[in-house]
Design a protein around this motif. Structure first.
Motif, PDB file in Angstrom:
ATOM      1  N   GLN A  94      44.053  60.184  95.228  1.00 44.64           N
ATOM      2  CA  GLN A  94      42.685  59.970  95.695  1.00 44.64           C
ATOM      3  C   GLN A  94      42.426  60.750  96.982  1.00 44.64           C
ATOM      4  OE1 GLN A  94      40.681  56.095  95.002  1.00 44.64           O
ATOM      5  NE2 GLN A  94      42.763  55.309  94.856  1.00 44.64           N
ATOM      6  N   ALA A  95      43.433  60.812  97.846  1.00 45.01           N
ATOM      7  CA  ALA A  95      43.298  61.581  99.082  1.00 45.01           C
ATOM      8  C   ALA A  95      43.121  63.068  98.769  1.00 45.01           C
ATOM      9  CB  ALA A  95      44.520  61.369  99.971  1.00 45.01           C
ATOM     10  N   ALA A  96      43.796  63.546  97.733  1.00 42.37           N
ATOM     11  CA  ALA A  96      43.659  64.952  97.344  1.00 42.37           C
ATOM     12  C   ALA A  96      42.245  65.254  96.851  1.00 42.37           C
ATOM     13  CB  ALA A  96      44.694  65.299  96.270  1.00 42.37           C
ATOM     14  N   GLY A 102      40.672  51.740 101.970  1.00 47.46           N
ATOM     15  CA  GLY A 102      40.144  53.047 102.342  1.00 47.46           C
ATOM     16  C   GLY A 102      40.896  53.634 103.522  1.00 47.46           C
ATOM     17  N   GLY A 103      41.477  52.746 104.356  1.00 51.65           N
ATOM     18  CA  GLY A 103      42.315  53.216 105.444  1.00 51.65           C
ATOM     19  C   GLY A 103      43.583  53.889 104.941  1.00 51.65           C
ATOM     20  N   TYR A 104      44.066  53.457 103.764  1.00 47.99           N
ATOM     21  CA  TYR A 104      45.241  54.101 103.180  1.00 47.99           C
ATOM     22  C   TYR A 104      44.891  55.505 102.695  1.00 47.99           C
ATOM     23  CZ  TYR A 104      46.633  49.147 102.851  1.00 47.99           C
ATOM     24  OH  TYR A 104      46.904  47.834 103.126  1.00 47.99           O
ATOM     25  N   LEU A 135      45.256  61.232 103.523  1.00 50.65           N
ATOM     26  CA  LEU A 135      44.578  62.507 103.738  1.00 50.65           C
ATOM     27  C   LEU A 135      45.155  63.216 104.962  1.00 50.65           C
ATOM     28  CD1 LEU A 135      42.206  64.454 103.038  1.00 50.65           C
ATOM     29  CD2 LEU A 135      40.799  63.093 104.593  1.00 50.65           C
ATOM     30  N   ALA A 136      45.359  62.460 106.039  1.00 46.11           N
ATOM     31  CA  ALA A 136      45.936  63.049 107.248  1.00 46.11           C
ATOM     32  C   ALA A 136      47.371  63.518 107.011  1.00 46.11           C
ATOM     33  CB  ALA A 136      45.890  62.039 108.394  1.00 46.11           C
ATOM     34  N   LEU A 165      42.374  68.784 108.154  1.00 43.47           N
ATOM     35  CA  LEU A 165      41.084  68.160 107.845  1.00 43.47           C
ATOM     36  C   LEU A 165      40.772  66.958 108.724  1.00 43.47           C
ATOM     37  CD1 LEU A 165      41.027  68.192 103.916  1.00 43.47           C
ATOM     38  CD2 LEU A 165      39.827  69.738 105.489  1.00 43.47           C
ATOM     39  N   VAL A 166      41.783  66.346 109.321  1.00 43.34           N
ATOM     40  CA  VAL A 166      41.602  65.071 110.022  1.00 43.34           C
ATOM     41  C   VAL A 166      41.889  65.233 111.511  1.00 43.34           C
ATOM     42  CG1 VAL A 166      42.299  62.656 110.145  1.00 43.34           C
ATOM     43  CG2 VAL A 166      42.260  63.832 107.929  1.00 43.34           C
ATOM     44  N   GLY A 167      40.844  65.028 112.315  1.00 44.85           N
ATOM     45  CA  GLY A 167      41.013  65.090 113.750  1.00 44.85           C
ATOM     46  C   GLY A 167      41.286  63.738 114.369  1.00 44.85           C
ATOM     47  N   ALA A 168      40.862  62.657 113.695  1.00 41.70           N
ATOM     48  CA  ALA A 168      41.083  61.294 114.179  1.00 41.70           C
ATOM     49  C   ALA A 168      40.916  60.344 113.008  1.00 41.70           C
ATOM     50  CB  ALA A 168      40.103  60.945 115.301  1.00 41.70           C
TER      51      ALA A 168
END
Length: 270
Positions: free
Chosen positions: A73-75, A97-99, A104-105, A111-114
């Motif tokens: 799902q993250a992909a 959704g936090g998972y 994703l990070a 893609l993820v700054g925070a």
């Protein structure tokens, strides 16, 4: 507030709110929900940010997927962000959704700054016995039958059962929940458990060089509120506890939740 439009990006439904030129903020819903579950908190966020809400595969207005494992799902989310030409964004995830946000990070640090995790249980042993209405909808052998005959009132009770404060469940949240199949929901729950059983969330955050915010209600009936202490020692992570709030801060305390996110966004943009 600026724009408000929806589209399909890499096969998933995406809703934009706020000005496109503002700093982006991606919102990821939890199991059985959709991007509409963020609705009450969007207005305050969209005044300062380009808010991007996604419907994960098989949820809301997004079509089903062949697999619902968390990295997969993250992909899908990564491909959507690539198509939107976004990078180094803040990604906020509610519950499971936090998972997805964490995975994703792990996969695409560019893609993820925070990260902001709201009501995201740290490990399987922190899960509490679930409310009766949820057990009736989920657990076999009656679960599939109850799922087919569920009414709007039952869906609303499923949401309010995990809340501590009185809430009004928006119609679009109910409508989107109705579209999720029993098989999809059960599979998503299993895959979420596998992800945090393999390695708990605080350990995963510790391995990431990403600032993180963890928001937890002190009266969460799904996850042991005391388990949030597992996040306390995680480097580069700020923990905020919302008093007398349950599992759905966006519905129970939208103003507090929005302000927590805005403070975090302001701090990480310096």
């Amino acid at each position: 507030m600026g724009i408000d439009d929806s589209t399909y990006v890499h096969g998933i439904h995406v809703v934009h709110d706020g000005p496109r030129e503002a700093p982006p903020l991606v919102l990821v819903h939890g199991s059985g929900a959709s991007g509409s579950s963020w609705g009450p908190v969007v207005p305050v966020l969209a005044r300062r940010h380009h808010v991007i809400r996604v419907d994960l595969p098989g949820h809301g207005q997004s079509p089903p997927a062949a697999s619902y494992d968390v990295p997969g799902q993250a992909a899908v989310l990564a491909a959507a962000l690539d198509e939107l030409a976004l990078s180094s964004v803040t990604v906020a995830g509610h519950s499971s959704g936090g998972y997805i946000a964490t995975a994703l990070a792990e996969q695409r640090p560019d893609l993820v700054g925070a990260l902001a995790l709201i009501s995201s249980g740290p490990s399987p042993d922190a899960l509490l016995p679930q409310p009766a209405v949820l057990r009736a909808l989920i657990a076999p052998p009656l679960g599939p039958l109850m799922w087919r005959v569920r009414s709007d009132a039952m869906l609303r009770r499923g949401v309010t059962a995990v809340c501590s404060r009185p809430v009004t469940v928006p119609d679009d949240v109910v409508d989107d929940a109705r579209g999720i199949s029993y098989r999809t929901f059960r599979t998503v729950l299993r895959r979420n458990t596998e992800y945090v059983a393999e390695r708990n969330v605080p350990t995963r955050l510790e391995a990431l060089d990403v600032p993180a915010l963890v928001v937890f209600g002190t009266a969460d009936p799904r996850w042991d509120p005391d388990a949030v202490r597992l996040y306390d020692g995680t480097p580069n992570t700020r923990v905020e506890r919302l008093a007398d709030v349950g599992h759905f801060p966006m519905l129970e305390a939208p103003a507090e939740t929005g302000e927590s996110l805005l403070r975090f966004l302001a701090a990480t943009s310096r």
